[in-house]
Design an enzyme around this catalytic site. Structure first.
Site, PDB file in Angstrom:
ATOM      1  N   GLU A 246       0.781  -1.215   0.000  1.00  0.00           N
ATOM      2  CA  GLU A 246       0.000   0.000   0.000  1.00  0.00           C
ATOM      3  C   GLU A 246       0.821   1.278   0.000  1.00  0.00           C
ATOM      4  O   GLU A 246       0.393   2.289  -0.529  1.00  0.00           O
ATOM      5  CB  GLU A 246      -0.971  -0.004   1.173  1.00  0.00           C
ATOM      6  CG  GLU A 246      -1.985  -1.134   1.110  1.00  0.00           C
ATOM      7  CD  GLU A 246      -2.827  -1.099  -0.162  1.00  0.00           C
ATOM      8  OE1 GLU A 246      -3.072  -2.182  -0.711  1.00  0.00           O
ATOM      9  OE2 GLU A 246      -3.208  -0.014  -0.596  1.00  0.00           O
TER      10      GLU A 246
ATOM     11  N   ASN B 200      14.507   6.544   2.259  1.00  0.00           N
ATOM     12  CA  ASN B 200      14.845   6.430   0.841  1.00  0.00           C
ATOM     13  C   ASN B 200      16.113   5.616   0.608  1.00  0.00           C
ATOM     14  O   ASN B 200      16.275   5.014  -0.456  1.00  0.00           O
ATOM     15  CB  ASN B 200      14.947   7.825   0.215  1.00  0.00           C
ATOM     16  CG  ASN B 200      13.563   8.411  -0.032  1.00  0.00           C
ATOM     17  OD1 ASN B 200      12.560   7.849   0.420  1.00  0.00           O
ATOM     18  ND2 ASN B 200      13.504   9.519  -0.740  1.00  0.00           N
TER      19      ASN B 200
END
Ligand code: FAD
Length: 381
Positions: free
Chosen positions: A244, A362
């Protein structure tokens, strides 16, 4: 892939646009990171839910319209273009709900999802701990078996909006002696006002008080609030995170609307001789459109039965870095006014700085892209 929307899609778009035009508050609500703003946003969730606009892709029995992912993307485009408020129910809607759709029981879905859709129960995510962020499997908070349920103890941290939320979902170590750290974890839901829970706000750069850490001291959770099998919490958590976050946490509608606002800002504050800044404004619109197309392609693959897979990490890196660049461009356009005044842009800029950290840093996403999408050798850990 057919890039045109069908007449049914366009009719849905028109219906959403008309509803939003009639209901979006004329002035922005106070920040949802404050007590007053939290309450105002909760009321807005109820207004959305009353006409089943709160969770359009969910089945009707839980408060949705059963319209699927592509119409959800269309709805989001209209939502942000209309300047509608941020969603205080987002943790529940984009993280817990998919977990319940995949791993919950019928009883859990019927009990948990409707009050989530209406904002009556707002959820916080209690995954991170002081020593367990990127390496989530190193978490130490415990779930100890007791009559009819479990007793939770330990510390959770960085829990968004937990200071004002009602309930939380998280992972706890229920089997302390497993050979691997991601084994023996259990995924539970608990009440933030239950005996034994202390919620302590964590100071943020912008001074807003909703971010919090949680201290748990033998907090009772009944068996009915365990999601999936005890000990199998890692599998449950990973299906949520992998699926998701890459698609529904940040829809392109949000960035298309922000890029439009940036172009308006250029018209009022831009200097036509500053071609470098003008190019950054153009890049912002190109980025928003590229992200929109990528997301439609990604969603279409998913709807054709392909797993979302590691491509989700491309989304995460893109939107988080894009968001910072967009806000920096706006602040450069505003000049000193942007630095000094508490504007949407300055507030948005401070929040954008957290984008490369939350929802999986990240650096970790780049590792996934390098190893799983590009087939590069594993980096040193
Ligand atoms: C605004 C905000 C909201 C948040 N909301 C929530 C929430 O609601 N609920 C919740 O549970 N958590 C939340 N978090 C926590 C967030 O998920 C963690 O901050 C994140 O997982 C990183 O963990 P960490 O802070 O412990 O950093 P660490 O994991 O200690 O990482 C520190 C640095 O090392 C790098 N690093 C670590 N391991 C590796 C590796 N193997 N390879 C390469 N680099 C590596 C990281 O990328 C990072 O740059 C939130 C965080 C922020 C900033």
């Amino acid at each position: 892939m057919d890039l045109d929307h069908s007449p049914a899609d366009e009719a849905f778009r028109a219906e959403a646009r008309a509803w939003l035009a009639a209901h979006v508050p004329p002035a922005p609500l106070p920040s949802l990171e404050t007590e007053e703003g939290f309450a105002a946003h909760r009321a807005w969730e109820a207004e959305l839910a009353a006409d089943r606009w709160s969770v359009v892709s969910w089945p009707a029995e839980y408060g949705g319209r059963s319209v699927g992912l592509l119409k959800w993307l269309i709805f989001e485009e209209e939502y942000y273009a209309a300047g509608a408020p941020g969603r205080v129910s987002q943790n529940g809607i984009s993280l817990l709900a998919p977990t319940l759709f995949d791993h919950g029981t019928e009883e859990q879905r019927a009990r948990i999802l409707p009050p989530m859709a209406s904002g009556e129960v707002i959820w916080a995510q209690a995954w991170s701990e002081p020593e367990a962020g990127s390496d989530l499997a190193s978490l130490r908070s415990r779930a100890v078996r007791t009559d009819g349920g479990w007793l939770l103890s330990g510390q959770k941290t960085w829990s968004s909006r937990a200071a004002f939320a009602d309930r939380a979902f998280g992972l706890f170590r229920s089997e302390p002696d497993t050979p691997k750290p991601h084994q023996g974890l259990t995924y539970v839901m608990f009440d933030l006002r239950a005996p034994g829970v202390t919620v302590r706000p964590i100071g943020r750069l912008d001074g807003k008080p909703a971010f919090a850490e949680l201290f748990l001291d033998e907090v009772f959770v009944p068996d009915e609030d365990v999601i999936g099998e005890p000990g199998q919490g890692w599998r449950v958590a990973m299906s949520t995170a992998g699926n998701e976050r890459g698609l529904t946490l940040r829809s392109p509608g949000r960035f298309l609307a922000a890029a439009d606002r940036l172009i308006d800002l250029w018209h009022t504050h831009g200097d036509s001789t500053d071609t470098a800044l003008r190019d950054r404004v153009a890049d912002a619109m190109i980025g928003a459109r590229a992200y929109q197309l990528f997301t439609y392609a990604h969603a279409s693959r998913f709807l054709q039965g392909e797993p979302l897979g590691p491509e989700s990490s491309l989304n995460k890196v893109f939107w988080s870095e894009y968001d910072i660049a967009l806000h920096e461009t706006a602040l450069d356009l505003l000049g000193p006014e942007g630095e000094l005044a508490d504007t949407d842009w300055s507030e948005g800029y401070v929040f954008s700085l957290a984008g490369p950290v939350y929802a999986g840093t990240n650096e970790i996403q780049r590792d996934i892209i390098a190893e799983r999408l590009l087939g590069l050798p594993k980096g040193r850990r």
